[in-house]
Design an enzyme around this catalytic site. Sequence first.
Site, PDB file in Angstrom:
ATOM      1  N   ALA A 349      -4.895  54.163  40.382  1.00 29.23           N
ATOM      2  CA  ALA A 349      -5.890  54.876  39.581  1.00 29.23           C
ATOM      3  C   ALA A 349      -6.098  54.095  38.292  1.00 29.23           C
ATOM      4  CB  ALA A 349      -5.423  56.295  39.275  1.00 29.23           C
ATOM      5  N   SER A 350      -7.302  53.559  38.099  1.00 25.45           N
ATOM      6  CA  SER A 350      -7.652  52.822  36.886  1.00 25.45           C
ATOM      7  C   SER A 350      -6.712  51.620  36.714  1.00 25.45           C
ATOM      8  CB  SER A 350      -7.609  53.774  35.685  1.00 25.45           C
ATOM      9  OG  SER A 350      -8.179  53.177  34.539  1.00 25.45           O
TER      10      SER A 350
END
Length: 570
Positions: A349-350
Amino acid sequence: MSAGTPRSWLHPISLSKDGLTGRAALCLSEADPAQAAMPQSPHCDLLHDNERRRLDEMRFERRRDSYWLGRCCAKRALAAIRDIAPQRIEIASGVWGQPIVVGEVPGQPVQVSISHSAAIGAAVAFDAAFPMGVDVESPDSVARLDPARWSCEEERRQWLSGDDALLPALLWSAKEAVAKVLHSGLSAPPELLRIERLREDAGLWRYGFRHLPHVEGLTLPHQGQVLSLAFPKDSLDVGQIRGLSGLAKAGDRPRVVFMFSGQGSQYYQMGRELFEHDPIFAEHMRHGARTLERLSGVDLLQVIYAGGRPKTEPFVELGHTHPALFLIQYALARTLLDKGVRPDLLLGASLGEFVAIAVAEAVPFEQAAGMVLEHARLVAKHSPRGAMIAVLASPELYRSEPRLHRLCELAGENFDRHFVIALPLDTRLEVKRILAEHGVSHQELPVQYAFHSSQMDRVCSEYALRMAGVAPRPPRWPVLSCASGAYLGGDLADHLARLARAPIDFRATVQRLLSQGDCLLLDLGPSGTLATHARYGHATDAGFKAVSAMTPFGNDVYTLNQTLDAFAAL
């Protein structure tokens, strides 16, 4: 699982050859013999109307079951590499009986290969630029066939003269797989499909074809059967497939997913207890910190642990937080690997995607560390200061409130009652006032920039230039992106260049993951936020468990041992 529902395993595959990259996915399904594969099964939701009619017209139950099982596999495999509605895609038959994908499929052309044996079905979906074939066979069935009808004399003399029951099935299955690449079936002369260079390689059998030098294959045991793949030579890193040998012994074991989080999950003293009491973790932290200090001149261990800063003090200096998050999650992943925990795939995530590609060895640790440092430098140089706010409400609030549209951007959706917005500093007070009007709880994240918003546009443009020379290797484990919702492939550099701009959809990514089978989600972020999001978002789903390997609340050693216990209990 529901009655009549096959147990399934999905294995994404990255392909590359001569500068061309592609994606594939292998799906295996096992029907429970005690359950009926009826047309009324929930998995008929995967079938196109034409496939349903064809199933209804089949007179023999065995033929119906194999057709149904093969279509289930093919639709799942297709959905893993393309954003499709399975029931709108038909797997039709070509003039030679080969499966043909019919319907609106986004992106480059895609095709499938399907096989089944007893209660096991297999399908591989692949970019049409990389033709593949799959076959699964029962050794008992092949043993009843006359080898003279399907093998050449040299193969019989070299490999079929003994009493090894596996080798005949292996050779037959290998020939079936490559015949599907050629769309010829075993009607081709045995000499044309002649196998050579057969050798065992760490649980797999690998081989080439005398008269087809551009094709190679591999075979492995699975649930008492043999499974074979044929594919363009030198296009597939066999390390991606080795995990299937463990899968073959795992029955219906849930897939293990390492999850890595991004900005906002950091704090001072993160992992300190583990650093002081677990020598494996400490060594990975020290080794990574030395590399990062050589690249940046900053001693991250001093930054994170020295000075007695409390966990509650905001840790926001981007030149420190970016590499610190990268370091601690990488070290925790390496610690779990050293303790025997093996993932089936990685989820980023990110910023967590940078950790995932390093753990997956798609790029070396030092190169990934340099990419993280350069990203932080460009954000600090080109992006104005901003803010990010986590909102405990449905994302529909953002979509239905025009003032929020005007003042901020939707940066991420984590579950049905949690989303994140990114905004310029000068709109922060007004946005908080609007949220208060709606009576929703919210919390500002410890970040100084509005990630996943238009404030990152200039950063992404320049970062793309910096990433142009990155040449990733095929990952050791598949990497699933929460930005694209897809598995990372050969376009890694372009994807990472856009990563800070694209919104994060953790909710949809986890939904897609769970739709492909049961999972044990191991959150390796320092705050355990991804595991929390998964538990809140999927509290009613029986097919998964989410575990935090580290939290801000201390007891690091106990928490890590709980993670090890969760893996051991599979």
